[in-house]
Design a protein around this motif. Sequence first.
Motif, short mmCIF file in Angstrom:
data_model
loop_
_atom_site.label_atom_id
_atom_site.label_comp_id
_atom_site.label_asym_id
_atom_site.label_seq_id
_atom_site.Cartn_x
_atom_site.Cartn_y
_atom_site.Cartn_z
N ASN A 115 0.95 -1.21 0.04
CA ASN A 115 -0.05 0.16 -0.03
C ASN A 115 0.77 1.32 -0.07
O ASN A 115 0.61 2.21 0.72
CB ASN A 115 -0.89 -0.08 1.24
N LEU A 116 1.83 1.37 -0.98
CA LEU A 116 2.83 2.63 -1.16
C LEU A 116 2.18 3.74 -1.42
O LEU A 116 1.60 4.33 -2.58
CB LEU A 116 3.65 2.08 -2.11
N CYS A 117 2.29 4.74 -0.51
CA CYS A 117 1.96 6.11 -0.61
C CYS A 117 3.25 6.71 -0.35
O CYS A 117 3.68 7.01 0.84
CB CYS A 117 0.86 6.20 0.44
N HIS A 118 3.48 7.39 -1.63
CA HIS A 118 4.88 8.25 -1.56
C HIS A 118 4.44 9.74 -1.98
O HIS A 118 3.43 10.04 -2.20
CB HIS A 118 5.50 7.89 -2.69
N GLN A 119 5.44 10.46 -1.72
CA GLN A 119 5.16 12.01 -1.95
C GLN A 119 5.02 11.99 -3.37
O GLN A 119 4.52 13.07 -3.93
CB GLN A 119 6.38 12.95 -1.49
N TYR A 120 5.54 11.16 -4.52
CA TYR A 120 5.34 11.10 -5.56
C TYR A 120 4.47 10.33 -6.49
O TYR A 120 4.08 10.44 -7.49
CB TYR A 120 6.93 10.76 -6.23
N GLY A 121 3.36 9.75 -5.55
CA GLY A 121 2.53 9.04 -6.10
C GLY A 121 2.00 7.89 -5.18
O GLY A 121 2.54 7.66 -4.19
N LYS A 122 1.04 7.24 -5.48
CA LYS A 122 0.36 6.15 -4.89
C LYS A 122 0.58 4.97 -5.57
O LYS A 122 0.12 4.85 -7.03
CB LYS A 122 -0.99 6.31 -4.60
N VAL A 123 0.75 3.67 -5.16
CA VAL A 123 0.93 2.60 -6.12
C VAL A 123 -0.06 1.25 -5.43
O VAL A 123 0.16 1.15 -4.21
CB VAL A 123 2.43 1.79 -6.21
N GLY A 124 -0.72 0.88 -6.16
CA GLY A 124 -1.53 -0.30 -5.87
C GLY A 124 -1.66 -1.34 -6.64
O GLY A 124 -1.09 -1.44 -7.93
N ILE A 125 -2.79 -2.18 -6.84
CA ILE A 125 -3.05 -3.21 -7.81
C ILE A 125 -4.59 -2.99 -8.06
O ILE A 125 -5.43 -2.41 -7.38
CB ILE A 125 -3.00 -4.45 -7.19
N PRO A 126 -4.98 -3.29 -9.30
CA PRO A 126 -6.35 -3.37 -9.72
C PRO A 126 -7.10 -4.05 -8.78
O PRO A 126 -6.78 -5.21 -8.38
CB PRO A 126 -6.31 -3.89 -11.16
N LYS A 127 -8.54 -3.73 -8.62
CA LYS A 127 -9.31 -4.73 -7.80
C LYS A 127 -9.50 -5.81 -8.56
O LYS A 127 -9.84 -5.99 -9.94
CB LYS A 127 -10.82 -3.81 -7.85
N GLN A 128 -9.19 -7.12 -7.89
CA GLN A 128 -9.43 -8.34 -8.61
C GLN A 128 -9.98 -9.28 -7.71
O GLN A 128 -10.25 -9.36 -6.62
CB GLN A 128 -8.06 -8.49 -9.13
#
Length: 319
Positions: A115-128
């Motif tokens: 659940n990476l929340c970074h000052q340059y953006g957020k990274v996740g996965i599509p709902k699956q």
Amino acid sequence: MASSSSSPSSQRSNSHRFTVGYALTSKKTKSFMQPKLESYARNKGITFVPINHNKPLEEQGPFDAILHKIYGRDWREALEVFSKRHPDVIVLDPPEAIQHLRSRQSMLQGVANLNLCHQYGKVGIPKQLVVTGGSLSAPELVTRAGLKLPLVVKPLLADGTANSHALSIAYDVPCLSQLDPPFVVQEFIKHGGLLFKVYVMGDSLNVVRRPSLADICVGNSGAHGLIPFPRVSSASAPAEESYLDPQTAELPPQQLLDSLARELRQRLGLSLFNMDIIRAREKLNNYYVIDINYFPGYGKMPDYEIFFTEFLLRLSKKC
């Protein structure tokens, strides 16, 4: 790197050369073990030696590292036994770690948990959703999960075979009853027909753009049912710059990718993998990892022989 065993695999030459034994499929050998890699590596003191699958590993070598991409229980067990007897030989990568990437149910779990929340953006996965063939039908499961159309349908097993890449788009829920489980369904995220392949080699990475499936508008496309689509992202040619939306085509921030790769290396226990990442067109600072592959097609990456040789040189200094 030395071992008390007297087998060929454990006897280290006094030479300064770093010897890498490789056990690859014929297809992988052709695409990866190109003359430019062997030549460049040789000039840097690295020698590649093919491993004979018909001979015990103990009778081969000596090796400083073993590079492999072979599926099968016999090979996995042989390598695990060899590693216990020769812990100083670097194995790229541990078989038990690779297994996590063979299932699309587990391959993305590390990203989801991060659940990476970074000052340059957020990274996740599509709902699956994983459909395994229980008492409920695929349409029922998808409806209960509230997944939004259209859906990307992928085989559960990701083992590098042609079948594992047989992807489809589902434009309605009832069409899912045509499929035989197990499989995975993911919500389609508009991403401007572009994805980023992030090649990871230890603590370094390289990013290239690749064409992807064009954005889909349900109801306006006229499409219905289940429609297969080709592996558009596997093309070796980069996406044409002139046809790209400048906003979606901008490479993800390096700091964000560095953080993501560092965390996944630790969680996955792998050194060699790549991530397919898309940027949400409607939220440009939101990124989604849609696939992770072990020992990917590095041969398609520009100057891969330089990057991979430097990776091996860093490993050799740890011996």
